[in-house]
Design an enzyme around this catalytic site. Structure first.
Site, PDB file in Angstrom:
ATOM      1  N   HIS A   1       8.775   5.284  -4.043  1.00  0.00           N
ATOM      2  CA  HIS A   1       7.534   4.632  -5.212  1.00  0.00           C
ATOM      3  C   HIS A   1       7.335   5.572  -6.102  1.00  0.00           C
ATOM      4  O   HIS A   1       6.389   5.190  -7.035  1.00  0.00           O
ATOM      5  CB  HIS A   1       6.543   4.269  -4.325  1.00  0.00           C
TER       6      HIS A   1
ATOM      7  N   HIS B   1       8.124  -2.262   0.067  1.00  0.00           N
ATOM      8  CA  HIS B   1       9.203  -1.914   0.634  1.00  0.00           C
ATOM      9  C   HIS B   1      10.295  -2.852   0.910  1.00  0.00           C
ATOM     10  O   HIS B   1      11.117  -3.094   1.829  1.00  0.00           O
ATOM     11  CB  HIS B   1       8.853  -1.484   1.884  1.00  0.00           C
TER      12      HIS B   1
END
Lengths: 357, 357
Positions: free
Chosen positions: A57, A219
């Site tokens: 991320h 995700h």
């Protein structure tokens, strides 16, 4: 799989090594257990803020370590929670003597491990509290989540609480502020393409040439709906209206209560956004979408907010919380008040965020 | 084609509208002719710096308009040169009475149009000079270029010259500085995927599942070699060694000579990098590559520079000069001296670059 990597198993370590090689004045890194911390930590008398979560991320979280934001970040493997051992080790290094605030995205593994780390820290004499971020309006309960997922508001909470810590807020004040930021923020994202987890080497999910996943998780978790490709204006409208029309959101979360010396259930409510509210609009790239497209989205976000009577008084546009090379974006609207605006505007100096210094 | 856009023909306009909506304190935009300028321009007594080129490379150039960098930017359609009319209109708006420096990437259309704009400005009483950036070591002569293409050093020249203009350099001093930055910089890039030009809707070039284009141009122009996918370390090594092993590069460029009141041929030479040199290492995303991968590249760039005796004393890592959503990266090494370092470190406040303010 086409990526600028060496061995997939070295992705996280080598990326962190590169980051520290680039910013030795700002951050340091430890491996086994893995954590990144402020080069000048511990800052005596300042509450230390630690966040963490699966890697993939970036720049969140390690890129936000530095003056005015995080004291430490604990990266797990890609899309995998870090361990309590990492969180405890980071806490011991950055503790300035007045406590640790863990900022935790609402994913079951993260929640479990940060709870454990909170207890471990306390058992070793380091005062620690943890606050959950659960701002994704797309779905309730998800692949890795009970309740709502924690997404874009995490970035904003780290900036705002980081400034507050710098200005001398004590641990309980910081926990209260972080909780308030969380219930003031709402997000939703969209994916145009899947990401590819290095260790897997194939797309996390399949999308047709004309398909998008509306409400995607960071995700690659399923969103609200797989739909046909839409214009930027239509996509921005779906994202913003999903946020604006989101009703009062109530849930209970577990927080450590220092007076009871135990975990307690805390009732939280996000009040709905209302005409007249001042907001921060955050348009975030999922990693593979360039800023030219983010501005096209922002243009329409601003237009819809205007129609809804929301006053955008601050904004943030760029790649801050990504899903590897996924194409797509997310929108976060954070309700503001004078205190939060003042903290937002405060200086910050981290590898990926530098203002005022 | 999957992008966050509306109609392809509205891509540039809507992206600029979004940028200005997000940063009304920093920039303004004009359409027909299209240019972006500093909200506080003209700055009296300061040389104004204008750049421009085809769109699709964002944040360059419009994202770099503001205090300490550019006074104006002239975006063409995607990968299409802006017109002399745009450049002249921008010059008239930002001229602070002491002249305009046009920073021009070496693409035939850009060169021709900026030359015309230089003449037009002068004919209207605005003192103007233009300096070329031609730093791409990959190939000599290319699809749209005589000589070497202008790439990553452009970003660095805009930052460094922007600071110098702010500090009171006069037009001739700025032109000399910009020329010196250009001959101190070398770049090379690699593509893992093609970009898709919105108006075309299909990839600019085809790459196999295991192929990369080494030495790619920022419009997808062919590079040195199409080769099989390599590790990040191998890719970084090819990019850095191509730069480090580049011999003395000599060419002539056309510049306006104010004493002769005409264009003259100027001989330029990039001296080769040498052990002991201080450099700025710039690792740039082509648009679709996330920062996690850039740090893996930077890690090896730093290692190879160390082995070559080059001392990296400044760095820049992120998406600054892109090719829409192309995956890949470029590396630029800029030889530094005390003056350039001081200018590099100076404050800047633009939509995509904010330091010190």
């Amino acid at each position: 799989m086409k990526k600028l990597i060496n061995k997939p198993e070295d992705f996280v370590r080598e990326s962190l090594e590169g980051m520290v090689a680039a910013h030795p004045d700002l951050i340091k890194v430890n491996f086994d257990p893995t954590f990144v911390w402020r080069a000048d930590a511990p800052v005596k008398g300042k509450v230390a803020i630690i966040s963490g979560g699966g890697s993939g991320h970036e720049p969140m979280h390690a890129g936000f370590v530095g003056m005015g934001m995080l004291d430490g970040a604990c990266p797990g493997q890609v899309f995998t929670s870090p361990t309590p051992e990492q969180m405890l080790a980071a806490a011991k290094v950055v503790d300035g003597g007045v406590g640790i605030l863990y900022i935790v995205k609402n994913y079951s593994g993260d929640v479990m491990n940060f709870e454990m780390a909170t207890e471990l820290a306390r058992s070793e004499g380091v005062r620690a509290l943890s606050i959950l971020i659960d701002d994704d309006v797309a779905v309730k309960n998800s692949l890795y989540t009970q309740g709502r997922r924690g997404v874009g508001t995490t970035v904003l909470a780290e900036k705002i609480c980081g400034a507050a810590a710098e200005q001398g807020y004590d641990l309980q004040q910081l926990a209260n502020l972080c909780r308030r930021v969380n219930i003031s923020g709402r997000s939703m994202g969209v994916a145009l393409t899947s990401c590819v987890v290095p260790a897997k080497g194939t797309p996390t999910f399949q999308l047709g040439e004309q398909e998008i996943e509306m409400g995607i998780g960071i995700h690659g978790e399923p969103g609200r709906e797989r739909m046909s490709l839409k214009s930027a204006n239509e996509i921005a409208e779906i994202l913003v209206l999903s946020i604006v029309e989101d009703k009062s959101y109530q849930r209970t979360v577990r927080e450590w209560d220092e007076t009871k010396n135990d975990w307690v259930e805390v009732e939280l409510t996000n009040p709905p956004l209302q005409a007249g509210d001042r907001v921060l609009a955050f348009v975030n790239s999922m990693g593979g979408t360039p800023i030219s497209e983010l501005y096209i989205i922002y243009r329409q976000v601003a237009e819809i907010c205007r129609k809804c009577g929301l006053q955008i008084v601050r904004n943030l546009i760029g790649a801050y919380i990504t899903s590897l090379e996924m194409q797509g974006c997310s929108v976060t609207l954070l309700k503001l008040d004078d205190e939060i605006i003042r903290l937002w505007d405060a200086p910050v100096k981290t590898p990926s965020w530098r203002w005022g210094i």
